[in-house]
Design a protein around this motif. Structure first.
Motif, PDB file in Angstrom:
ATOM      1  N   ASP A   5       1.601  -1.322   0.465  1.00  0.00           N
ATOM      2  CA  ASP A   5       0.342   0.251   0.058  1.00  0.00           C
ATOM      3  C   ASP A   5       0.869   1.335   0.196  1.00  0.00           C
ATOM      4  O   ASP A   5       1.862   1.586   1.272  1.00  0.00           O
ATOM      5  CB  ASP A   5      -0.854   0.317   1.458  1.00  0.00           C
ATOM      6  N   GLN A   6       0.870   1.558  -1.198  1.00  0.00           N
ATOM      7  CA  GLN A   6       2.044   2.779  -1.070  1.00  0.00           C
ATOM      8  C   GLN A   6       1.522   4.354  -1.476  1.00  0.00           C
ATOM      9  O   GLN A   6       0.624   3.996  -2.501  1.00  0.00           O
ATOM     10  CB  GLN A   6       3.767   2.360  -2.439  1.00  0.00           C
ATOM     11  N   LYS A   7       1.579   5.502  -1.171  1.00  0.00           N
ATOM     12  CA  LYS A   7       0.886   6.409  -2.016  1.00  0.00           C
ATOM     13  C   LYS A   7       2.303   7.621  -2.198  1.00  0.00           C
ATOM     14  O   LYS A   7       3.505   7.695  -2.032  1.00  0.00           O
ATOM     15  CB  LYS A   7       0.275   6.833  -0.487  1.00  0.00           C
ATOM     16  N   SER A   8       1.385   8.387  -2.713  1.00  0.00           N
ATOM     17  CA  SER A   8       2.555   9.473  -3.377  1.00  0.00           C
ATOM     18  C   SER A   8       1.659  10.361  -4.512  1.00  0.00           C
ATOM     19  O   SER A   8       0.868  10.609  -4.424  1.00  0.00           O
ATOM     20  CB  SER A   8       3.717   8.450  -4.714  1.00  0.00           C
ATOM     21  N   LYS A   9       2.919  11.470  -4.378  1.00  0.00           N
ATOM     22  CA  LYS A   9       1.696  12.772  -5.571  1.00  0.00           C
ATOM     23  C   LYS A   9       1.149  12.646  -6.480  1.00  0.00           C
ATOM     24  O   LYS A   9       0.360  12.844  -7.432  1.00  0.00           O
ATOM     25  CB  LYS A   9       2.933  13.920  -5.739  1.00  0.00           C
ATOM     26  N   MET A  10       1.679  11.471  -6.959  1.00  0.00           N
ATOM     27  CA  MET A  10       1.487  10.857  -8.401  1.00  0.00           C
ATOM     28  C   MET A  10       0.199   9.973  -8.724  1.00  0.00           C
ATOM     29  O   MET A  10       0.533   9.387  -9.677  1.00  0.00           O
ATOM     30  CB  MET A  10       2.340  10.960  -9.563  1.00  0.00           C
ATOM     31  N   GLY A  11       0.505   9.180  -8.147  1.00  0.00           N
ATOM     32  CA  GLY A  11      -0.579   8.557  -7.481  1.00  0.00           C
ATOM     33  C   GLY A  11      -0.218   7.607  -6.048  1.00  0.00           C
ATOM     34  O   GLY A  11       0.452   7.241  -5.693  1.00  0.00           O
ATOM     35  N   ASN A  12      -1.597   6.762  -6.116  1.00  0.00           N
ATOM     36  CA  ASN A  12      -1.547   5.428  -4.970  1.00  0.00           C
ATOM     37  C   ASN A  12      -1.538   4.301  -5.760  1.00  0.00           C
ATOM     38  O   ASN A  12      -2.430   3.470  -6.589  1.00  0.00           O
ATOM     39  CB  ASN A  12      -2.354   5.083  -3.720  1.00  0.00           C
ATOM     40  N   VAL A  13      -0.864   3.170  -5.229  1.00  0.00           N
ATOM     41  CA  VAL A  13      -1.067   1.597  -5.445  1.00  0.00           C
ATOM     42  C   VAL A  13      -1.373   1.476  -4.423  1.00  0.00           C
ATOM     43  O   VAL A  13      -0.693   0.854  -3.475  1.00  0.00           O
ATOM     44  CB  VAL A  13       0.565   1.272  -6.002  1.00  0.00           C
ATOM     45  N   ILE A  14      -2.389   0.122  -4.482  1.00  0.00           N
ATOM     46  CA  ILE A  14      -2.435  -0.937  -4.119  1.00  0.00           C
ATOM     47  C   ILE A  14      -2.426  -2.647  -4.384  1.00  0.00           C
ATOM     48  O   ILE A  14      -3.407  -2.690  -5.281  1.00  0.00           O
ATOM     49  CB  ILE A  14      -3.928  -1.416  -3.330  1.00  0.00           C
ATOM     50  N   ALA A  15      -1.747  -2.740  -3.813  1.00  0.00           N
ATOM     51  CA  ALA A  15      -1.591  -4.455  -4.584  1.00  0.00           C
ATOM     52  C   ALA A  15      -1.418  -5.589  -3.276  1.00  0.00           C
ATOM     53  O   ALA A  15      -0.559  -5.314  -2.418  1.00  0.00           O
ATOM     54  CB  ALA A  15      -0.017  -4.002  -5.825  1.00  0.00           C
ATOM     55  N   GLU A  16      -2.053  -6.715  -4.378  1.00  0.00           N
ATOM     56  CA  GLU A  16      -2.005  -8.446  -2.986  1.00  0.00           C
ATOM     57  C   GLU A  16      -1.076  -9.389  -4.378  1.00  0.00           C
ATOM     58  O   GLU A  16      -1.479  -9.805  -5.379  1.00  0.00           O
ATOM     59  CB  GLU A  16      -2.691  -8.574  -3.027  1.00  0.00           C
ATOM     60  N   ILE A  17       0.521  -9.367  -4.327  1.00  0.00           N
ATOM     61  CA  ILE A  17       0.866 -10.542  -4.667  1.00  0.00           C
ATOM     62  C   ILE A  17       0.834 -12.448  -3.893  1.00  0.00           C
ATOM     63  O   ILE A  17       1.377 -12.104  -3.027  1.00  0.00           O
ATOM     64  CB  ILE A  17       1.905  -9.991  -5.132  1.00  0.00           C
ATOM     65  N   VAL A  18       0.459 -13.426  -4.314  1.00  0.00           N
ATOM     66  CA  VAL A  18       0.681 -14.343  -4.142  1.00  0.00           C
ATOM     67  C   VAL A  18       1.676 -14.425  -4.329  1.00  0.00           C
ATOM     68  O   VAL A  18       2.063 -15.264  -5.453  1.00  0.00           O
ATOM     69  CB  VAL A  18      -0.568 -15.402  -4.004  1.00  0.00           C
ATOM     70  N   MET A  19       2.811 -15.462  -3.614  1.00  0.00           N
ATOM     71  CA  MET A  19       3.919 -15.884  -4.603  1.00  0.00           C
ATOM     72  C   MET A  19       4.074 -17.345  -3.066  1.00  0.00           C
ATOM     73  O   MET A  19       3.682 -17.834  -2.322  1.00  0.00           O
ATOM     74  CB  MET A  19       5.069 -15.520  -3.803  1.00  0.00           C
ATOM     75  N   THR A  20       4.326 -18.432  -4.510  1.00  0.00           N
ATOM     76  CA  THR A  20       4.728 -19.706  -3.978  1.00  0.00           C
ATOM     77  C   THR A  20       5.799 -20.157  -4.522  1.00  0.00           C
ATOM     78  O   THR A  20       6.131 -19.668  -5.791  1.00  0.00           O
ATOM     79  CB  THR A  20       3.460 -20.247  -4.836  1.00  0.00           C
ATOM     80  N   LEU A  21       6.639 -21.432  -3.258  1.00  0.00           N
ATOM     81  CA  LEU A  21       7.413 -22.052  -3.974  1.00  0.00           C
ATOM     82  C   LEU A  21       8.067 -23.118  -4.166  1.00  0.00           C
ATOM     83  O   LEU A  21       7.104 -23.578  -3.764  1.00  0.00           O
ATOM     84  CB  LEU A  21       8.705 -20.968  -2.721  1.00  0.00           C
TER      85      LEU A  21
END
Length: 149
Positions: free
Chosen positions: A79-95
């Protein structure tokens, strides 16, 4: 925006897992991360600066690790915020172990963007995500090689 990919690393799932769970390693190998500060177990404040093609900005927010299954996978919540916009991501990583001393990492997820980031369009942002993913795994490979030396 959908996120999907895979990469095979020259290390065991056990070693890769230890590296991903180490905030110092994550701070070192994740593209653009300037600082990763622990707020609580598996929850970090992340300060980053991203410069890829038309995307340039300073971001501040959180990185959380959840749904952990040791040496098998986890979910990264960004969950990242900046002057140019925000990003909310959920990434599932499997090994998964692959061959002699290798690990196949598969990742899938979705990112939601707002502001200027969203207006850039999925094609541009997909390219940025692809570039950042490649940089992450190349940096991880370099860190693995340094540990073996």
């Amino acid at each position: 925006m959908k996120i999907k990919g895979n990469y095979t690393l020259s290390t065991t799932p056990e070693i890769f897992w230890q590296m991903v769970m180490d905030p110092d390693v994550l701070e070192k190998v994740t593209p653009g991360i300037k600082e990763l500060k622990a707020l609580s177990p598996d929850n970090y404040e992340a300060l980053s600066e991203v410069k890829v093609g038309p995307v340039r900005g300073n971001f501040k927010g959180n990185l959380s690790i959840k749904d952990k299954v040791e040496q098998e996978g986890c979910t990264l919540v960004i969950d990242q915020k900046s002057k140019m916009g925000n990003v909310i991501a959920e990434i599932v990583m499997t090994l998964a172990p692959e061959g002699e001393g290798q690990t196949k990492v598969e990742y899938t997820g979705e990112a939601k963007m707002s502001g200027t980031l969203a207006s850039m369009g999925q094609r541009i942002m997909s390219g940025v995500v692809s570039t950042l993913s490649k940089q992450f795994f190349k940096s991880m490979e370099a860190e693995i090689a340094a540990r073996k030396a």
